[in-house]
Design a protein around this motif. Sequence first.
Motif, PDB file in Angstrom:
ATOM      1  N   ILE A 132       0.846  -1.198   0.000  1.00 10.99           N
ATOM      2  CA  ILE A 132       0.000   0.000   0.000  1.00 10.99           C
ATOM      3  C   ILE A 132       0.879   1.245   0.000  1.00 10.99           C
ATOM      4  CG2 ILE A 132      -1.688   1.310   1.360  1.00 10.99           C
ATOM      5  CD1 ILE A 132      -2.705  -1.511   2.319  1.00 10.99           C
ATOM      6  N   SER A 133       1.955   1.206   0.805  1.00 11.69           N
ATOM      7  CA  SER A 133       2.903   2.316   0.818  1.00 11.69           C
ATOM      8  C   SER A 133       3.491   2.539  -0.570  1.00 11.69           C
ATOM      9  CB  SER A 133       4.016   2.026   1.829  1.00 11.69           C
ATOM     10  OG  SER A 133       5.079   2.932   1.685  1.00 11.69           O
ATOM     11  N   GLU A 134       3.874   1.453  -1.216  1.00 18.78           N
ATOM     12  CA  GLU A 134       4.451   1.573  -2.561  1.00 18.78           C
ATOM     13  C   GLU A 134       3.425   2.103  -3.545  1.00 18.78           C
ATOM     14  OE1 GLU A 134       7.071  -1.157  -5.657  1.00 18.78           O
ATOM     15  OE2 GLU A 134       5.904  -2.111  -4.060  1.00 18.78           O
ATOM     16  N   ARG A 135       2.203   1.597  -3.454  1.00 15.01           N
ATOM     17  CA  ARG A 135       1.147   2.033  -4.371  1.00 15.01           C
ATOM     18  C   ARG A 135       0.853   3.520  -4.214  1.00 15.01           C
ATOM     19  NH1 ARG A 135      -2.217   4.483  -6.123  1.00 15.01           N
ATOM     20  NH2 ARG A 135      -4.300   3.972  -6.907  1.00 15.01           N
ATOM     21  N   LEU A 136       0.885   4.030  -2.983  1.00 13.62           N
ATOM     22  CA  LEU A 136       0.581   5.443  -2.742  1.00 13.62           C
ATOM     23  C   LEU A 136       1.808   6.333  -2.887  1.00 13.62           C
ATOM     24  CD1 LEU A 136      -1.804   5.073   0.328  1.00 13.62           C
ATOM     25  CD2 LEU A 136      -2.446   5.764  -1.996  1.00 13.62           C
ATOM     26  N   GLY A 137       3.004   5.740  -2.946  1.00 15.53           N
ATOM     27  CA  GLY A 137       4.219   6.546  -3.060  1.00 15.53           C
ATOM     28  C   GLY A 137       4.492   7.351  -1.810  1.00 15.53           C
ATOM     29  N   ALA A 138       4.181   6.775  -0.644  1.00 15.84           N
ATOM     30  CA  ALA A 138       4.313   7.502   0.621  1.00 15.84           C
ATOM     31  C   ALA A 138       4.660   6.530   1.738  1.00 15.84           C
ATOM     32  CB  ALA A 138       3.011   8.236   0.959  1.00 15.84           C
ATOM     33  N   THR A 139       5.200   7.066   2.829  1.00 12.97           N
ATOM     34  CA  THR A 139       5.421   6.280   4.037  1.00 12.97           C
ATOM     35  C   THR A 139       4.155   6.316   4.878  1.00 12.97           C
ATOM     36  OG1 THR A 139       7.807   6.672   4.054  1.00 12.97           O
ATOM     37  CG2 THR A 139       6.780   6.127   6.163  1.00 12.97           C
ATOM     38  N   LEU A 140       3.768   5.173   5.431  1.00 10.27           N
ATOM     39  CA  LEU A 140       2.571   5.081   6.258  1.00 10.27           C
ATOM     40  C   LEU A 140       2.950   5.003   7.723  1.00 10.27           C
ATOM     41  CD1 LEU A 140       0.424   2.444   4.319  1.00 10.27           C
ATOM     42  CD2 LEU A 140       0.123   4.909   4.327  1.00 10.27           C
ATOM     43  N   LEU A 141       2.238   5.754   8.550  1.00 13.34           N
ATOM     44  CA  LEU A 141       2.330   5.606   9.999  1.00 13.34           C
ATOM     45  C   LEU A 141       0.934   5.221  10.464  1.00 13.34           C
ATOM     46  CD1 LEU A 141       3.866   8.171  12.555  1.00 13.34           C
ATOM     47  CD2 LEU A 141       2.466   6.199  13.096  1.00 13.34           C
ATOM     48  N   LEU A 142       0.736   3.913  10.616  1.00 15.55           N
ATOM     49  CA  LEU A 142      -0.574   3.391  10.990  1.00 15.55           C
ATOM     50  C   LEU A 142      -0.686   3.372  12.507  1.00 15.55           C
ATOM     51  CD1 LEU A 142      -3.261   1.992  10.413  1.00 15.55           C
ATOM     52  CD2 LEU A 142      -1.997  -0.147  10.068  1.00 15.55           C
ATOM     53  N   LYS A 143      -1.571   4.224  13.044  1.00 11.76           N
ATOM     54  CA  LYS A 143      -1.694   4.404  14.490  1.00 11.76           C
ATOM     55  C   LYS A 143      -2.543   3.314  15.116  1.00 11.76           C
ATOM     56  CE  LYS A 143      -3.320   8.475  13.451  1.00 11.76           C
ATOM     57  NZ  LYS A 143      -3.847   9.859  13.416  1.00 11.76           N
TER      58      LYS A 143
END
Length: 497
Positions: free
Chosen positions: A385-396
Motif C-alpha cells: 500500500i505504501s508503494e502504491r501510494l508513493g508515501a510512508t505510512l504511519l498506521l496508528k
Amino acid sequence: MITFEDVKRLDINSEFLGVPPETLMENAGRAVAEEISSRCEGDRVVVLVGPGNNGGDGLVAARYLSEGEFHTEVVLARGEVKTPLSKANLTRLPPHVKRHTYTSPEELEKVLEGSSVVVDALLGVGIRGEMREPYKSIVEVASRSEALKVAVDVPTGMGKKVQFKADLTVTFHDVKEGMTPSLCGEIVVKDIGIPPEAEIYTGPGELALLPPTPKEGHKGDGGVVLVVGGGPYTGAPVFSSTAALKGGADLVFLAVPEGAHSLLAGRVPEVITTPLPTLSPGGLHLDMASLTAIKRAAERHSPGAILVGPGAGREPVTLEVMKRVMEWWDGALTVDADGISALCELATEGFSFSSPERVVITPHRGEYARLTRAVGLEEAEVRRISERLGATLLLKGPRDVIASPERMRYNLTGNQGMTVGGTGDILSGLVVAFLSRGMRAFDACSLAAFSIGLFGDEVFSKKGYSLLPTDILEAYFLPEDPRGLFELSVRLERGRW
C-alpha cells in the motif's frame, strides 16, 4: 543495507535492550581478529587507531591478535584516544603490544615496513567532508603498503578523494550505505550481537537520526512548517501547529479559513496564523477561493514541509481543495485526518505521490481501512500500500506500524489513555516538524511515534485516564542528545520488548 546514521541508532537501541556498547565493541574487535586469523598465519600486524570508537574496535582486535601468534603493534593517529570505551580498551592492551604515535609519513612507512597485515581502525563512519590531517597522510601511506589491508566496518574516507584502499572490509551487522567491492575490496559481514528488536522496533536511538540545527544558524534553518486545515474544527490545527513547534520547527504558519481566523489567531502566540479567503457560509470551510492563497502562502513562506487535513472537515469542496494541494505540492508533506479522506478519493483515481522519502500518511485504523479499499489491496499488505501510494505510512494503534516500500518498523510506546482526541493531531505535527528539519519520512515517523508515546506514558503514569493532549504537549521536549530519551525510557521501565 543500513545508513551511517542508523549505526548510532542501533547502538543506542541495543543498549536499551540490554546489550551495552562495550559488548558490541568487544564482539566487533574479536570478529575482525578472527577474520584476519582465518586468512593469515602468525605474522606482523599493524593496527592504525583513530580517537573514536572505530579505534576502540581496532584496539580490541589488536588485543585478540596479540594473544595468538601475531606480533601486533598499534599506531595512535592522535597519540591518544578520546571515547571512554576506546580508553578502556587501550588500557587492556598487553604490555608486549608495541605502541607508536604518528609523527610523520616517513616514520609511518618505517613502522609499516615488513608487516603482513595493516588494519584501518581510524575513522570508520565518523568522517564528514574531505579528510583532514593527519588522517589524509596516514591513509595515503597505508594504502601504498603491500600488506593485506583490512578496514574495520568501513574504509576510512570511503568514497572521498582520499580513502583507505582496502583489500578486505569487515563490517558489522549489515552492509552500510555506499559500500561496494570497488571501494571496500571483499566485504565480510559479521554479527556482533545487535538484537533484531533494535531494528524492528523504535527506541530512544531514533533521536540520533534528527539532523542538528547549526549552532550559528538563523531563524528558519531549523525548519519551516505550513499547516493547512481548521475551520469547522479548531482544536486539531492548534494541537498540530503547537506540536510542530515542540518538534523543533523554527517557524510554523497556520492557514485557516477566514471565518475561523479570529478564533485561532493568538491561541498559540508562537504560531503565525494566516486567514484564507472563502466563499462558504460563515467562512468556515476551505473552498476554491482558498486554493490560490494556500499556494501563495507556501511560496511566500518557503516551508520545508506542509501538513494537510487537521480540522478541515469533509465538505466536498474542502476535499477538492486538499486534493489540489496534494497534487500541486512536490515537497515534504504530511497527510492526516480529513486530508486522508481527500486522499482516498485521489487514490481511487490512480493518484500516487512521487517520493516515499518525503511524504507521510498518518491514518488510524478506520482511515486505513478506507485507504486500502481505495487502492484495492488487503489491509495486511502495508508495504505494498505504501508503494502504491508513493508515501510512508504511519498506521496508528496499540502497536503503531511504520511502513515504506522497502521496510517496516513497529512502535510500542503509548497507552490506552492516548485514545483521547487530539493525540493524533500532535503526532502529525511532530512528523511534519521532523520532515521540515530534513529527516527522511520513515525516520520522522519513527521518532514521532516513539517520542509522543514515551511522553504519553510519562503523563499516564501520573494522571491515568485524566490524560489530556495538552498534558503531553507540556511534558514533551527533545533533548539535545539521544541519552535524554534513553534515560526517560529506562526510568519508565520499557521492558515490553
